[in-house]
Every structure is written in C-alpha cells, then in structure tokens.
Design a protein around this motif. Structure first.
Motif, PDB file in Angstrom:
ATOM      1  N   PHE A 192       0.865  -1.311   0.167  1.00  0.00           N
ATOM      2  CA  PHE A 192      -0.075   0.013   0.012  1.00  0.00           C
ATOM      3  C   PHE A 192       0.831   1.241   0.055  1.00  0.00           C
ATOM      4  O   PHE A 192       0.721   2.093  -0.758  1.00  0.00           O
ATOM      5  CB  PHE A 192      -0.879  -0.180   1.167  1.00  0.00           C
ATOM      6  CG  PHE A 192      -1.906   0.985   1.446  1.00  0.00           C
ATOM      7  CD1 PHE A 192      -2.974   1.426   0.634  1.00  0.00           C
ATOM      8  CD2 PHE A 192      -1.209   2.294   2.294  1.00  0.00           C
ATOM      9  CE1 PHE A 192      -3.715   2.387   0.999  1.00  0.00           C
ATOM     10  CE2 PHE A 192      -2.138   3.427   2.279  1.00  0.00           C
ATOM     11  CZ  PHE A 192      -3.178   3.583   1.702  1.00  0.00           C
ATOM     12  N   ARG A 193       1.853   1.378   0.882  1.00  0.00           N
ATOM     13  CA  ARG A 193       2.819   2.433   0.978  1.00  0.00           C
ATOM     14  C   ARG A 193       3.547   2.596  -0.354  1.00  0.00           C
ATOM     15  O   ARG A 193       3.640   3.805  -0.844  1.00  0.00           O
ATOM     16  CB  ARG A 193       3.926   2.260   1.951  1.00  0.00           C
ATOM     17  CG  ARG A 193       3.417   2.386   3.367  1.00  0.00           C
ATOM     18  CD  ARG A 193       4.535   2.698   4.425  1.00  0.00           C
ATOM     19  NE  ARG A 193       5.478   1.339   4.424  1.00  0.00           N
ATOM     20  CZ  ARG A 193       5.340   0.221   5.049  1.00  0.00           C
ATOM     21  NH1 ARG A 193       4.315   0.016   5.716  1.00  0.00           N
ATOM     22  NH2 ARG A 193       6.250  -0.798   4.903  1.00  0.00           N
ATOM     23  N   ASN A 194       3.945   1.660  -0.916  1.00  0.00           N
ATOM     24  CA  ASN A 194       4.704   1.722  -2.162  1.00  0.00           C
ATOM     25  C   ASN A 194       3.953   2.622  -3.364  1.00  0.00           C
ATOM     26  O   ASN A 194       4.296   2.931  -4.243  1.00  0.00           O
ATOM     27  CB  ASN A 194       5.195   0.351  -2.574  1.00  0.00           C
ATOM     28  CG  ASN A 194       5.988   0.397  -3.928  1.00  0.00           C
ATOM     29  OD1 ASN A 194       5.421   0.183  -4.973  1.00  0.00           O
ATOM     30  ND2 ASN A 194       7.228   0.919  -3.890  1.00  0.00           N
TER      31      ASN A 194
ATOM     32  N   PRO B 238      12.035   3.045  -5.870  1.00  0.00           N
ATOM     33  CA  PRO B 238      10.584   2.640  -5.694  1.00  0.00           C
ATOM     34  C   PRO B 238       9.752   2.033  -6.688  1.00  0.00           C
ATOM     35  O   PRO B 238       8.976   1.035  -6.649  1.00  0.00           O
ATOM     36  CB  PRO B 238       9.910   3.996  -5.248  1.00  0.00           C
ATOM     37  CG  PRO B 238      10.855   4.939  -4.781  1.00  0.00           C
ATOM     38  CD  PRO B 238      12.063   4.407  -5.671  1.00  0.00           C
ATOM     39  N   MET B 239      10.275   2.239  -8.015  1.00  0.00           N
ATOM     40  CA  MET B 239       9.650   1.748  -9.152  1.00  0.00           C
ATOM     41  C   MET B 239       9.979   0.372  -9.271  1.00  0.00           C
ATOM     42  O   MET B 239       9.314  -0.414 -10.209  1.00  0.00           O
ATOM     43  CB  MET B 239      10.116   2.658 -10.369  1.00  0.00           C
ATOM     44  CG  MET B 239       9.321   3.875 -10.305  1.00  0.00           C
ATOM     45  SD  MET B 239       9.913   4.901 -11.648  1.00  0.00           S
ATOM     46  CE  MET B 239      11.310   5.663 -11.389  1.00  0.00           C
ATOM     47  N   ARG B 240      11.164  -0.215  -8.773  1.00  0.00           N
ATOM     48  CA  ARG B 240      11.604  -1.592  -9.017  1.00  0.00           C
ATOM     49  C   ARG B 240      10.773  -2.441  -8.175  1.00  0.00           C
ATOM     50  O   ARG B 240      10.367  -3.883  -8.469  1.00  0.00           O
ATOM     51  CB  ARG B 240      12.935  -1.841  -8.607  1.00  0.00           C
ATOM     52  CG  ARG B 240      14.015  -0.975  -9.499  1.00  0.00           C
ATOM     53  CD  ARG B 240      15.507  -0.982  -8.810  1.00  0.00           C
ATOM     54  NE  ARG B 240      15.878  -2.451  -9.159  1.00  0.00           N
ATOM     55  CZ  ARG B 240      17.119  -2.937  -8.699  1.00  0.00           C
ATOM     56  NH1 ARG B 240      17.776  -1.835  -8.018  1.00  0.00           N
ATOM     57  NH2 ARG B 240      17.384  -4.217  -8.634  1.00  0.00           N
ATOM     58  N   TYR B 241      10.025  -1.951  -6.999  1.00  0.00           N
ATOM     59  CA  TYR B 241       9.172  -2.582  -6.258  1.00  0.00           C
ATOM     60  C   TYR B 241       7.726  -2.739  -6.321  1.00  0.00           C
ATOM     61  O   TYR B 241       7.157  -3.186  -5.565  1.00  0.00           O
ATOM     62  CB  TYR B 241       9.576  -2.285  -4.893  1.00  0.00           C
ATOM     63  CG  TYR B 241      11.230  -2.956  -4.633  1.00  0.00           C
ATOM     64  CD1 TYR B 241      11.605  -4.090  -4.331  1.00  0.00           C
ATOM     65  CD2 TYR B 241      11.947  -1.724  -4.565  1.00  0.00           C
ATOM     66  CE1 TYR B 241      12.731  -4.420  -3.865  1.00  0.00           C
ATOM     67  CE2 TYR B 241      13.432  -2.110  -4.346  1.00  0.00           C
ATOM     68  CZ  TYR B 241      13.820  -3.302  -4.100  1.00  0.00           C
ATOM     69  OH  TYR B 241      15.109  -3.774  -4.093  1.00  0.00           O
ATOM     70  N   ARG B 242       7.444  -1.730  -7.314  1.00  0.00           N
ATOM     71  CA  ARG B 242       5.781  -1.622  -7.614  1.00  0.00           C
ATOM     72  C   ARG B 242       5.135  -3.035  -8.193  1.00  0.00           C
ATOM     73  O   ARG B 242       5.963  -3.696  -8.978  1.00  0.00           O
ATOM     74  CB  ARG B 242       5.676  -0.652  -8.384  1.00  0.00           C
ATOM     75  CG  ARG B 242       6.207  -0.698 -10.056  1.00  0.00           C
ATOM     76  CD  ARG B 242       5.873   0.588 -10.807  1.00  0.00           C
ATOM     77  NE  ARG B 242       4.678   1.134 -11.058  1.00  0.00           N
ATOM     78  CZ  ARG B 242       4.093   2.118 -11.571  1.00  0.00           C
ATOM     79  NH1 ARG B 242       5.097   3.211 -11.833  1.00  0.00           N
ATOM     80  NH2 ARG B 242       2.890   2.577 -11.612  1.00  0.00           N
ATOM     81  N   ARG B 243       4.297  -3.406  -7.794  1.00  0.00           N
ATOM     82  CA  ARG B 243       3.603  -4.762  -7.941  1.00  0.00           C
ATOM     83  C   ARG B 243       2.569  -4.640  -9.196  1.00  0.00           C
ATOM     84  O   ARG B 243       2.684  -5.505  -9.825  1.00  0.00           O
ATOM     85  CB  ARG B 243       2.981  -5.492  -6.688  1.00  0.00           C
ATOM     86  CG  ARG B 243       4.146  -5.811  -5.772  1.00  0.00           C
ATOM     87  CD  ARG B 243       3.223  -6.330  -4.411  1.00  0.00           C
ATOM     88  NE  ARG B 243       4.178  -6.881  -3.442  1.00  0.00           N
ATOM     89  CZ  ARG B 243       3.773  -7.158  -2.030  1.00  0.00           C
ATOM     90  NH1 ARG B 243       2.578  -7.456  -2.222  1.00  0.00           N
ATOM     91  NH2 ARG B 243       4.581  -7.578  -1.213  1.00  0.00           N
ATOM     92  N   GLN B 244       2.306  -3.423  -9.238  1.00  0.00           N
ATOM     93  CA  GLN B 244       1.038  -3.268 -10.504  1.00  0.00           C
ATOM     94  C   GLN B 244       1.841  -2.304 -11.407  1.00  0.00           C
ATOM     95  O   GLN B 244       2.700  -1.514 -11.183  1.00  0.00           O
ATOM     96  CB  GLN B 244      -0.212  -2.479 -10.069  1.00  0.00           C
ATOM     97  CG  GLN B 244      -0.894  -3.380  -8.814  1.00  0.00           C
ATOM     98  CD  GLN B 244      -2.008  -2.684  -8.181  1.00  0.00           C
ATOM     99  OE1 GLN B 244      -2.354  -1.528  -8.293  1.00  0.00           O
ATOM    100  NE2 GLN B 244      -3.115  -3.789  -7.859  1.00  0.00           N
ATOM    101  N   ASP B 245       1.326  -2.532 -12.722  1.00  0.00           N
ATOM    102  CA  ASP B 245       1.984  -1.585 -13.931  1.00  0.00           C
ATOM    103  C   ASP B 245       3.588  -1.596 -13.576  1.00  0.00           C
ATOM    104  O   ASP B 245       4.106  -0.546 -13.833  1.00  0.00           O
ATOM    105  CB  ASP B 245       1.443  -0.292 -13.753  1.00  0.00           C
ATOM    106  CG  ASP B 245      -0.181  -0.531 -13.887  1.00  0.00           C
ATOM    107  OD1 ASP B 245      -0.647  -1.095 -14.603  1.00  0.00           O
ATOM    108  OD2 ASP B 245      -0.767   0.395 -13.061  1.00  0.00           O
TER     109      ASP B 245
END
Length: 226
Positions: free
Chosen positions: A80-82, A107-114
C-alpha cells in the motif's frame, strides 16, 4: 477530494507497568490540492500521527480511510505504501553511494502493479528529477557529493516515483538554509496542485505559515487548527 480521513485515532504503548499515549483521539481530513502543516513541541505526537497516516504504524484505536476505503491490514501495508504514499525525510534517507537517478528509480523497481521496464524507469526518474530542477550530469552524481538542497530535491522526486496520492514530509527543511527552504515549499505546493495531499511536520513557523492549514499538537492531541 478527500485523500485521508481519520476519526478517533489513538496510539498507546504499554511497558514496565506504564502506558504512554503519544496520540490521543485525533480526527482530521487531508484533501487533494492542499498543504497541511503540523506543528508542536517535541514529544507532542506529530511523528507518531504521521507514521500512522502513512501506514508505517498501526493505530491502537480509531479509523483511517484512504480515498474512502479502510487502510489495509499490516500484512498489506508495504504494498500500500509503495503504491499510494510518498515519504520525504529530514535526513533524506537516500542511498549515499548511488546516483540521484538510481535513488529515484528504486521505488519503481518494487511496484507490483503496472511494472515498468528498465528504460521506462530511467525515463520517469529523469523526468521527475527535471521537475524538481535537477537535470544533466548532476543526476548521475553520487548522492554523497550533492548539497543539502540537491539531496532534498532528489528525496522529493523519489517520493513521487509511483505517483503517490499522499506525500508526507517530516521536517523537510530542517537542515536547509532560507533560500532552499523557500524552494522546497514551492515544490511541495506544486505537488499538491497535481491532485495530491501534502502533510508536513515542521518546527519552522515561517514554513508552517505558508501552508493552507496548520494543526498544532500538544500531548498527543490536536489543540488548534487555523
């Protein structure tokens, strides 16, 4: 639009036969397009409140709703935080031995969506750094070689990497001079103008006076709002 709404929020710590109440029965709303400042003496509960609103700390009681939905349970908090929250810290919390560009891409490396490709992450990081006034060779310099004002700009760009609706800034100008403080406030205002809510903690009364609303905390409670 209301981004965050909390009611009756409280945090209690129990230990060695004593109970402490850093936050007591706080209710507030944060809306898109506004910068809200929280002021108050050390120990008044400002950081604890911010950590709960940012899903870093679970409340003891009360309710927090994000864009009309309940905050997630602790197991889902990191994801959620990410996706939804950007943090800006006084000490920057950057990876000193990596470049400004690398820090914004993290942070973009760890986004789960898109999920973004490596080239997309690089392009977006460069775009964000440009928005905060950093472009050209400086974005590839190691963070440890940057000035305080430049580091804070990198931290702001990183906070926006995943298009957060809520930006939380904890003493974002505490180690900056007057000129850089003014620039950071201008940047925070520009973030709010992009359909975000910005909440900042500060001891700087001049900075707080530039916010749309100022909440004063004392002994865990919001005692004045202006």
């Amino acid at each position: 639009m209301v981004v965050v709404e909390c009611a009756g929020l409280a945090k209690v710590y129990a230990g060695q036969g004593e109970r402490t109440h850093p936050v007591r029965n706080v209710s507030l709303t944060l809306n898109t397009g506004e910068v809200v400042a929280i002021v108050g003496p050390s120990g008044s509960g400002k950081t604890t409140l911010m950590r709960m609103l940012g899903c870093l700390l679970e409340p003891t009681s009360g309710e927090i709703r994000f864009c009309g939905e309940p905050m997630p349970n602790p197991r889902a908090a990191a994801g959620f935080r990410n996706r939804h929250v950007g943090f800006i810290f006084q000490d920057y919390a950057l990876i000193e031995v990596e470049s400004a560009l690398f820090n914004v891409k993290v942070p973009m490396r760890y986004r789960r969506q898109d999920r973004l490709s490596a080239s997309q992450r690089r392009g977006r990081a460069q775009e964000l750094l440009g928005e905060v006034g950093l472009s050209g060779p400086i974005v590839r310099r190691l963070v440890k070689t940057l000035s305080g004002g430049e580091r804070q700009r990198v931290a702001i760009a990183r906070a926006l990497a995943n298009e957060a609706e809520l930006v939380l800034a904890d003493e974002p100008t505490g180690s900056l001079d007057g000129a850089n403080t003014t620039q950071v406030m201008q940047l925070l205002r520009s973030l709010a103008a992009q359909n975000r809510a910005v909440l900042l903690i500060t001891h700087d009364t001049e900075l707080a006076s530039s916010a749309d609303r100022v909440l004063t905390m004392s002994y865990g409670r919001v005692v004045t709002v202006r």
